[in-house]
Design a protein around this motif. Structure first.
Motif, mmCIF file in Angstrom:
data_model
loop_
_atom_site.group_PDB
_atom_site.id
_atom_site.type_symbol
_atom_site.label_atom_id
_atom_site.label_comp_id
_atom_site.label_asym_id
_atom_site.label_seq_id
_atom_site.Cartn_x
_atom_site.Cartn_y
_atom_site.Cartn_z
ATOM 1 N N GLN A 342 0.696 -1.205 -0.001
ATOM 2 C CA GLN A 342 -0.036 0.098 0.073
ATOM 3 C C GLN A 342 0.722 1.163 0.128
ATOM 4 O OE1 GLN A 342 -3.626 0.128 0.244
ATOM 5 N NE2 GLN A 342 -3.054 -1.563 -0.789
ATOM 6 N N GLY A 345 3.675 0.763 -3.426
ATOM 7 C CA GLY A 345 2.932 0.542 -4.720
ATOM 8 C C GLY A 345 3.837 -0.305 -5.644
ATOM 9 N N ASP A 346 4.174 0.184 -6.806
ATOM 10 C CA ASP A 346 4.878 -0.514 -7.913
ATOM 11 C C ASP A 346 6.554 -0.909 -7.311
ATOM 12 O OD1 ASP A 346 2.846 -0.816 -9.494
ATOM 13 O OD2 ASP A 346 3.646 0.928 -10.662
ATOM 14 N N ALA A 375 -2.855 -1.514 -4.478
ATOM 15 C CA ALA A 375 -1.737 -0.286 -4.536
ATOM 16 C C ALA A 375 -1.746 0.209 -6.348
ATOM 17 C CB ALA A 375 -0.524 -0.413 -3.812
ATOM 18 N N SER A 376 -1.736 -0.862 -7.119
ATOM 19 C CA SER A 376 -1.300 -0.527 -8.520
ATOM 20 C C SER A 376 -2.590 -0.106 -9.355
ATOM 21 C CB SER A 376 -0.976 -1.978 -9.063
ATOM 22 O OG SER A 376 -2.131 -2.875 -8.883
#
Length: 376
Positions: A342, A345-346, A375-376
């Protein structure tokens, strides 16, 4: 002395031992509440923390066979934390609900009820007494309502004219026929603010609460936090005060005169990452006196991790990785992985996929994937 003089002396004494309000009702069954309770269970609103059968919860004589009256007490508690430390980037903080500020209210109320019992027995040694605080079978709120201490608000709290909703409640079943007080005829009227502002829609609107949706309940569970509620938790470590904070009846109320309710800002609004590194011994020493830790360290730590994800606290990534890789508890380990996804992310993809091949618990692996997918 007659019943009215006896009652007067009990009231006068109660105010000398830190009881802010006191009311009296009969020990007759709570027939109206029984119907509501049946509906409550029928709709699946119960939390699982309730004690006793419906009959035990609505018939005082099931607890004390020779019961004649119930004495209900209210003790106000503070709702403003002065000199509270600021939550800032690199030093994010959580918060305990106001009902958990200071000494565990079970202890605080029991002390007052024990003194009140002793006083009543001093006046008449033949009287039998049985006190309850929160964990007893009777509903503290329903007893308080019928005793005239307040009316039941749409948020489920008893709204007392002097204390608002910010009060601890307890009761004593007695074998003496005290004159009963009249119920307080008041209501929320058209006001619906608490229902509208509840983060999870847990307030049904008639004073009942769907416990399984209530943040206060959710923060006390020990398993994985349901995904649909994680974004609603914010930085709450225990409990939720939203429906009290928005209540107009609480405006201008802040009870601060009790010397045994000592507020500790650093403890009540703790730094989140420190909670993830604390030992059991240190946790109990620091937080063990709070009502909000009755379920132990695990729910608090899980909620702290969710709070770090809420803040997108990048400075906590190294600690979260340490927790994810070394903690043996699947709930804490999995939630930490989820939070890493979260927050980063990436950027967390390589780390999560690398660790995915190492972890063996299915629930943990599920959390890892949900963290990066969301998250993505």
């Amino acid at each position: 002395m007659d019943r009215h003089e006896f009652k007067k002396r009990v009231i006068e004494y109660a105010h000398t031992i830190g009881i802010d309000d006191i009311g009296f009702t009969t020990a007759e069954p709570f027939t109206e509440f029984k119907a509501k309770l049946i509906d409550y269970y029928k709709n699946g609103y119960e939390s699982g923390f309730e004690t006793g059968t419906i009959e035990e919860r609505t018939n005082p004589k099931a607890s004390l066979a020779n019961a004649k009256s119930i004495v209900s007490i209210a003790v106000g508690y503070p709702n403003k934390l002065r000199n509270a430390p600021k939550s800032k980037q690199g030093e994010r903080r959580g918060i305990f609900a106001r009902a958990s500020w200071g000494m565990d209210y079970h202890t605080l109320l029991r002390t007052r009820l024990e003194k009140l019992e002793a006083f009543i027995r001093e006046l008449d040694p033949s009287i039998d007494c049985k006190s309850m605080v929160d964990t007893g079978v009777l509903s503290d709120r329903e007893v308080a309502r019928r005793s005239g201490l307040g009316f039941s608000g749409k948020n489920g709290f008893i709204i007392n004219p002097k204390l608002g909703t910010y009060s601890y409640l307890g009761e004593m079943i007695v074998s003496y026929p005290f004159p009963a007080d009249e119920e307080l005829l008041d209501s929320c009227g058209d006001c619906n603010i608490c229902v509208d502002r509840c983060p999870t829609g847990a307030l049904v609107g008639n004073g009942q609460v769907d416990s399984k949706k209530c943040i206060s309940f959710l923060t006390q569970t020990k398993g994985f936090m349901p995904m649909e509620y994680r974004s609603k938790i914010g930085n709450r470590l225990y409990g939720c005060d939203t429906c009290q904070q928005v209540c107009p009846r609480n405006k201008g109320i802040n009870t601060e005169h009790h010397e045994d309710i000592v507020l500790e800002p650093e403890i009540l609004k703790p730094e989140l990452t420190s909670l993830l590194q604390i030992s059991n011994r240190e946790f109990n020493k620091t937080y063990g006196h709070l009502a909000g830790v009755w379920r132990g360290k695990k729910p608090i730590q899980r909620n702290a991790i969710i709070a770090l994800a809420h803040f997108k606290e990048t400075a906590a990534i190294d600690i979260l990785k340490q927790v994810a890789e070394t903690d043996v508890r699947p709930v804490i380990k999995g939630t930490a992985y989820w939070a890493i996804g979260q927050i980063s992310g990436d950027e967390a993809l390589d780390y999560i996929y690398e660790r995915y091949g190492i972890e063996t618990d299915d629930d943990v692996k599920k959390e890892m994937l949900m963290g990066i997918q969301e998250a993505s």
